[in-house]
Design a protein around this motif. Structure first.
Motif, PDB file in Angstrom:
ATOM      1  N   GLU A 165      44.257  36.894  38.158  1.00 46.13           N
ATOM      2  CA  GLU A 165      43.645  35.558  38.329  1.00 46.13           C
ATOM      3  C   GLU A 165      42.574  35.342  39.308  1.00 46.13           C
ATOM      4  N   THR A 166      42.647  36.208  40.460  1.00 53.26           N
ATOM      5  CA  THR A 166      41.659  36.239  41.553  1.00 53.26           C
ATOM      6  C   THR A 166      42.206  37.322  42.231  1.00 53.26           C
ATOM      7  N   ALA A 167      41.030  38.298  42.706  1.00 44.29           N
ATOM      8  CA  ALA A 167      41.327  39.533  43.802  1.00 44.29           C
ATOM      9  C   ALA A 167      41.105  38.907  45.189  1.00 44.29           C
ATOM     10  N   THR A 168      40.986  37.581  45.400  1.00 47.81           N
ATOM     11  CA  THR A 168      40.677  36.988  46.780  1.00 47.81           C
ATOM     12  C   THR A 168      41.860  36.275  47.129  1.00 47.81           C
ATOM     13  N   LYS A 169      42.494  36.692  48.215  1.00 44.41           N
ATOM     14  CA  LYS A 169      43.885  36.170  48.441  1.00 44.41           C
ATOM     15  C   LYS A 169      43.609  34.553  48.911  1.00 44.41           C
ATOM     16  N   SER A 170      42.831  34.263  49.402  1.00 41.83           N
ATOM     17  CA  SER A 170      42.539  32.716  49.849  1.00 41.83           C
ATOM     18  C   SER A 170      41.916  31.976  48.903  1.00 41.83           C
ATOM     19  N   LEU A 219      35.599  42.440  40.254  1.00 44.18           N
ATOM     20  CA  LEU A 219      34.933  43.611  39.648  1.00 44.18           C
ATOM     21  C   LEU A 219      35.284  44.986  40.481  1.00 44.18           C
ATOM     22  N   GLU A 220      35.348  44.702  41.815  1.00 43.81           N
ATOM     23  CA  GLU A 220      35.811  46.085  43.030  1.00 43.81           C
ATOM     24  C   GLU A 220      37.031  46.024  42.435  1.00 43.81           C
ATOM     25  N   PHE A 221      38.070  45.213  42.268  1.00 44.38           N
ATOM     26  CA  PHE A 221      39.280  45.227  41.941  1.00 44.38           C
ATOM     27  C   PHE A 221      39.564  46.275  40.613  1.00 44.38           C
ATOM     28  N   ARG A 262      32.930  46.489  30.813  1.00 44.45           N
ATOM     29  CA  ARG A 262      33.052  47.755  30.033  1.00 44.45           C
ATOM     30  C   ARG A 262      32.314  48.531  30.671  1.00 44.45           C
ATOM     31  N   LEU A 263      31.140  48.702  31.417  1.00 39.88           N
ATOM     32  CA  LEU A 263      30.520  49.853  31.968  1.00 39.88           C
ATOM     33  C   LEU A 263      31.318  50.311  33.271  1.00 39.88           C
ATOM     34  N   ILE A 264      31.970  49.241  33.951  1.00 37.72           N
ATOM     35  CA  ILE A 264      32.755  49.739  35.089  1.00 37.72           C
ATOM     36  C   ILE A 264      33.811  50.665  34.619  1.00 37.72           C
ATOM     37  N   HIS A 265      34.505  50.463  33.442  1.00 37.53           N
ATOM     38  CA  HIS A 265      35.828  51.231  33.052  1.00 37.53           C
ATOM     39  C   HIS A 265      35.639  51.408  31.326  1.00 37.53           C
ATOM     40  N   PRO A 266      34.764  52.250  30.910  1.00 40.50           N
ATOM     41  CA  PRO A 266      34.663  52.232  29.289  1.00 40.50           C
ATOM     42  C   PRO A 266      35.965  52.272  28.420  1.00 40.50           C
TER      43      PRO A 266
END
Length: 350
Positions: A165-170, A219-221, A262-266
């Motif tokens: 859902e979101t990689a930001t805890k807050s 995206l970093e996650f 797609r470009l992060i993880h083909p």
């Protein structure tokens, strides 16, 4: 500030950017870079999957849920939700129909309904696998204990979808009740990976209080976790939730992020989601043209499809219906893609 095309090429070449570069790529997007990223994403997807689009038969097993997530139409606190639960016989019948239609993956999705104990699910999984040994089964049934995930995997579950859902805890805490925790959601994803599932995560685009920084963290996650599947779709409000008055996310930003993922993880299996098809009549096609390669038409019994209403006006018929597979095939063929009958497992680099 780096040129956007330079950033796009760096992403295509290395599979990652810095946090600030992701922010820049999102904030400064324009039609030219959108088209360029989509072209690079489609090119990269074709090297892994060709022009193949995989289909999954979605069976929404229950709209009963113990949770009270602020964005969800089947939240426990919604008194207007017309509740239902499919029986094992209903689910097996849907699988049998789907098999005849050519589906070789079944996705069992539902709210966190306590009726679906490990015992009931292992019995169901065993029956599906006995009837259709050449098929994959994906579960999307929320947070469970590691022991539960292990039992379901041993019973035959191949994949598990659990959106982070979101990689930001807050930000997570603004979308969920205090009974749910960001740390436990991440624990679940780690457990699923360690057990051996093909694991899917994902997030809503344009959800309430979401910032560009939040999207960059998503995206970093994805870059770090490297999920086998990643489901993203535009946030769409539901009239009976606390977020009823918030604006929906956009097709434009969702498709832009599909290209980036797609470009992060083909090798990722990347759906063009129902939410895309809900807010745009050609949402599926736009998603595929942006780098997606999976569609999930609805195999649920027609009598319950309108009841699994996660957000306003969720589509469940037309090309969204598994029974209209031929229409979906026609639409994909029209944009140069081939819908195939296959399990459609992820193509891992290792």
């Amino acid at each position: 500030m780096a040129d956007l095309f330079t950033l796009a090429d760096k992403l295509a070449d290395t599979g990652s950017l810095t946090h600030d570069e992701y922010v820049n790529l999102i904030e400064a997007r324009n039609p030219s870079i959108t088209a360029y990223l989509a072209a690079r994403a489609v090119e990269r997807r074709k090297t892994v999957y060709g022009n193949t689009v995989y289909i999954r038969g979605l069976i929404e097993v229950s709209n009963i849920c113990k949770n009270d997530c602020l964005y969800c139409g089947i939240r426990a606190g919604n008194p207007n939700c017309d509740r239902y639960r499919l029986t094992e016989e209903d689910i097996l019948a849907a699988c049998a129909e789907g098999y005849e239609l050519g589906f070789r993956t079944f996705v069992l999705q539902g709210g966190e309904d306590g009726h679906f104990t490990d015992e009931r699910l292992t019995s169901l999984l065993s029956a599906i696998k006995a009837n259709h040994p050449d098929c994959a089964v994906t579960l999307s049934l929320g947070e469970r204990s590691r022991e539960s995930y292990e039992r379901l995997f041993a019973a035959g579950a191949d994949r598990y979808l659990l959106r982070h859902e979101t990689a930001t805890k807050s930000h997570y805490e603004k979308l969920h009740p205090t009974a749910l925790s960001f740390d436990n959601r991440m624990r679940c994803l780690r457990d699923l990976r360690e057990i051996g599932y093909q694991v899917g995560c994902g997030f809503m685009v344009g959800s309430p209080y979401q910032t560009v920084d939040d999207l960059a963290r998503d995206l970093e996650f994805i870059s770090d976790f490297k999920p086998d599947m990643c489901g993203i779709g535009p946030f769409i409000p539901h009239k009976d939730t606390p977020f009823a008055g918030f604006s929906a996310g956009t097709v434009e930003l969702t498709c832009y992020l599909l290209s980036i993922i797609r470009l992060i993880h083909p090798p990722v299996l990347l759906p063009a989601t129902t939410a895309l098809g809900t807010i745009h009549p050609e949402g599926r096609e736009l998603g595929i043209r942006s780098g997606a390669n999976v569609v999930m038409p609805n195999l649920s019994p027609a009598s319950v499809r309108k009841k699994y209403m996660l957000y306003n006006d969720k589509v469940s018929d037309g090309a969204e219906s598994a029974q209209s597979k031929n229409e979906l095939v026609r639409r994909m063929n029209a944009i140069g893609y081939e819908v195939v009958t296959a399990r459609g497992d992820v193509k891992r680099a290792d």
